[in-house]
Design a protein around this motif. Structure first.
Motif, PDB file in Angstrom:
ATOM      1  N   SER A  33       0.854  -1.183   0.000  1.00 58.74           N
ATOM      2  CA  SER A  33       0.000   0.000   0.000  1.00 58.74           C
ATOM      3  C   SER A  33       0.889   1.232   0.000  1.00 58.74           C
ATOM      4  O   SER A  33       2.096   1.136   0.238  1.00 58.74           O
ATOM      5  CB  SER A  33      -0.929   0.006   1.212  1.00 58.74           C
ATOM      6  OG  SER A  33      -0.178   0.034   2.423  1.00 58.74           O
ATOM      7  N   ARG A  34       0.274   2.367  -0.291  1.00 62.55           N
ATOM      8  CA  ARG A  34       1.053   3.599  -0.297  1.00 62.55           C
ATOM      9  C   ARG A  34       0.211   4.742   0.239  1.00 62.55           C
ATOM     10  O   ARG A  34      -1.014   4.748   0.088  1.00 62.55           O
ATOM     11  CB  ARG A  34       1.571   3.925  -1.694  1.00 62.55           C
ATOM     12  CG  ARG A  34       0.513   4.275  -2.715  1.00 62.55           C
ATOM     13  CD  ARG A  34       1.096   4.365  -4.122  1.00 62.55           C
ATOM     14  NE  ARG A  34       2.084   5.417  -4.264  1.00 62.55           N
ATOM     15  CZ  ARG A  34       2.955   5.487  -5.261  1.00 62.55           C
ATOM     16  NH1 ARG A  34       2.957   4.556  -6.207  1.00 62.55           N
ATOM     17  NH2 ARG A  34       3.809   6.493  -5.341  1.00 62.55           N
ATOM     18  N   ASP A  35       0.888   5.694   0.840  1.00 71.83           N
ATOM     19  CA  ASP A  35       0.259   6.911   1.321  1.00 71.83           C
ATOM     20  C   ASP A  35       1.020   8.060   0.682  1.00 71.83           C
ATOM     21  O   ASP A  35       2.108   8.426   1.131  1.00 71.83           O
ATOM     22  CB  ASP A  35       0.335   6.976   2.849  1.00 71.83           C
ATOM     23  CG  ASP A  35      -0.408   8.164   3.422  1.00 71.83           C
ATOM     24  OD1 ASP A  35      -0.624   9.157   2.679  1.00 71.83           O
ATOM     25  OD2 ASP A  35      -0.774   8.126   4.600  1.00 71.83           O
ATOM     26  N   ASN A  36       0.466   8.594  -0.401  1.00 71.82           N
ATOM     27  CA  ASN A  36       1.176   9.632  -1.138  1.00 71.82           C
ATOM     28  C   ASN A  36       1.327  10.921  -0.329  1.00 71.82           C
ATOM     29  O   ASN A  36       2.269  11.684  -0.542  1.00 71.82           O
ATOM     30  CB  ASN A  36       0.471   9.923  -2.461  1.00 71.82           C
ATOM     31  CG  ASN A  36       0.633   8.785  -3.454  1.00 71.82           C
ATOM     32  OD1 ASN A  36       1.583   7.996  -3.378  1.00 71.82           O
ATOM     33  ND2 ASN A  36      -0.294   8.686  -4.388  1.00 71.82           N
ATOM     34  N   ALA A  37       0.432  11.155   0.614  1.00 69.92           N
ATOM     35  CA  ALA A  37       0.548  12.349   1.454  1.00 69.92           C
ATOM     36  C   ALA A  37       1.751  12.257   2.386  1.00 69.92           C
ATOM     37  O   ALA A  37       2.314  13.272   2.790  1.00 69.92           O
ATOM     38  CB  ALA A  37      -0.731  12.546   2.264  1.00 69.92           C
ATOM     39  N   LYS A  38       2.124  11.020   2.723  1.00 65.24           N
ATOM     40  CA  LYS A  38       3.268  10.802   3.613  1.00 65.24           C
ATOM     41  C   LYS A  38       4.514  10.344   2.861  1.00 65.24           C
ATOM     42  O   LYS A  38       5.538  10.044   3.470  1.00 65.24           O
ATOM     43  CB  LYS A  38       2.915   9.762   4.680  1.00 65.24           C
ATOM     44  CG  LYS A  38       1.812  10.207   5.631  1.00 65.24           C
ATOM     45  CD  LYS A  38       1.557   9.153   6.698  1.00 65.24           C
ATOM     46  CE  LYS A  38       0.500   9.619   7.687  1.00 65.24           C
ATOM     47  NZ  LYS A  38       0.229   8.585   8.729  1.00 65.24           N
ATOM     48  N   ASN A  39       4.419  10.261   1.537  1.00 71.06           N
ATOM     49  CA  ASN A  39       5.553   9.790   0.730  1.00 71.06           C
ATOM     50  C   ASN A  39       6.083   8.454   1.229  1.00 71.06           C
ATOM     51  O   ASN A  39       7.298   8.238   1.348  1.00 71.06           O
ATOM     52  CB  ASN A  39       6.698  10.818   0.736  1.00 71.06           C
ATOM     53  CG  ASN A  39       6.475  11.959  -0.236  1.00 71.06           C
ATOM     54  OD1 ASN A  39       5.364  12.159  -0.725  1.00 71.06           O
ATOM     55  ND2 ASN A  39       7.508  12.732  -0.515  1.00 71.06           N
ATOM     56  N   THR A  40       5.173   7.555   1.513  1.00 68.21           N
ATOM     57  CA  THR A  40       5.560   6.280   2.116  1.00 68.21           C
ATOM     58  C   THR A  40       4.826   5.125   1.445  1.00 68.21           C
ATOM     59  O   THR A  40       3.641   5.237   1.130  1.00 68.21           O
ATOM     60  CB  THR A  40       5.259   6.283   3.619  1.00 68.21           C
ATOM     61  OG1 THR A  40       5.963   7.377   4.242  1.00 68.21           O
ATOM     62  CG2 THR A  40       5.714   4.982   4.265  1.00 68.21           C
ATOM     63  N   VAL A  41       5.545   4.048   1.262  1.00 71.79           N
ATOM     64  CA  VAL A  41       4.955   2.808   0.776  1.00 71.79           C
ATOM     65  C   VAL A  41       5.190   1.744   1.837  1.00 71.79           C
ATOM     66  O   VAL A  41       6.204   1.755   2.529  1.00 71.79           O
ATOM     67  CB  VAL A  41       5.547   2.395  -0.589  1.00 71.79           C
ATOM     68  CG1 VAL A  41       7.033   2.123  -0.494  1.00 71.79           C
ATOM     69  CG2 VAL A  41       4.809   1.200  -1.163  1.00 71.79           C
ATOM     70  N   TYR A  42       4.229   0.854   1.970  1.00 77.76           N
ATOM     71  CA  TYR A  42       4.261  -0.154   3.023  1.00 77.76           C
ATOM     72  C   TYR A  42       4.187  -1.555   2.422  1.00 77.76           C
ATOM     73  O   TYR A  42       3.661  -1.761   1.322  1.00 77.76           O
ATOM     74  CB  TYR A  42       3.077   0.026   3.977  1.00 77.76           C
ATOM     75  CG  TYR A  42       2.976   1.401   4.579  1.00 77.76           C
ATOM     76  CD1 TYR A  42       2.130   2.357   4.024  1.00 77.76           C
ATOM     77  CD2 TYR A  42       3.718   1.747   5.708  1.00 77.76           C
ATOM     78  CE1 TYR A  42       2.023   3.633   4.578  1.00 77.76           C
ATOM     79  CE2 TYR A  42       3.620   3.017   6.266  1.00 77.76           C
ATOM     80  CZ  TYR A  42       2.779   3.944   5.695  1.00 77.76           C
ATOM     81  OH  TYR A  42       2.687   5.205   6.249  1.00 77.76           O
TER      82      TYR A  42
END
Length: 119
Positions: free
Chosen positions: A71-80
């Motif tokens: 998954s990814r959170d583009n607002a946090k610039n993070t992929v999990y």
């Protein structure tokens, strides 16, 4: 230029779970396809999972289908990478990588994080 930093690796018993995170620098994170790869000693690096820029277009290696979720959170610039039901054969160094949608090659790589699954 994109810099990637993985975290979340460690030692876990078989059947356990871990969540890997990959923090990316840069303001255009959302335009990159993000992938998780792994490489065990003496083996070639293999792709584990991939996610498109809009969080759609996910891909999983057959060996992790039903157990891992990217998954990814583009607002946090993070992929999990959520890893459940871990097996000893999942033991590897896990790498986060990024590529532009128009490119075939992942141009940016993190330093890797060790995941060890004990039996």
């Amino acid at each position: 230029q994109v810099q990637l930093v993985e975290s979340g690796g460690g030692l876990v018993q078989a059947g356990g779970s871990l969540r890997l995170s990959c923090a990316a620098s840069g303001r255009t994170f959302s335009t990159y396809v993000m992938g998780w790869f792994r490489q065990a000693p003496g083996k070639e690096r293999e792709i584990v999972a991939r996610i498109g820029w809009s969080a759609g277009g996910t891909y999983y290696a057959d060996s992790v289908v039903g157990r891992f979720t990217i998954s990814r959170d583009n607002a946090k610039n993070t992929v999990y990478l959520q890893m459940n039901s871990l097996k000893p054969e999942d033991t590897s160094v896990y790498y986060c990588a990024a590529k532009l949608i128009s490119k075939a090659v992942y141009a940016y790589w993190g330093q890797g994080t060790q995941v060890t699954v004990s039996s």
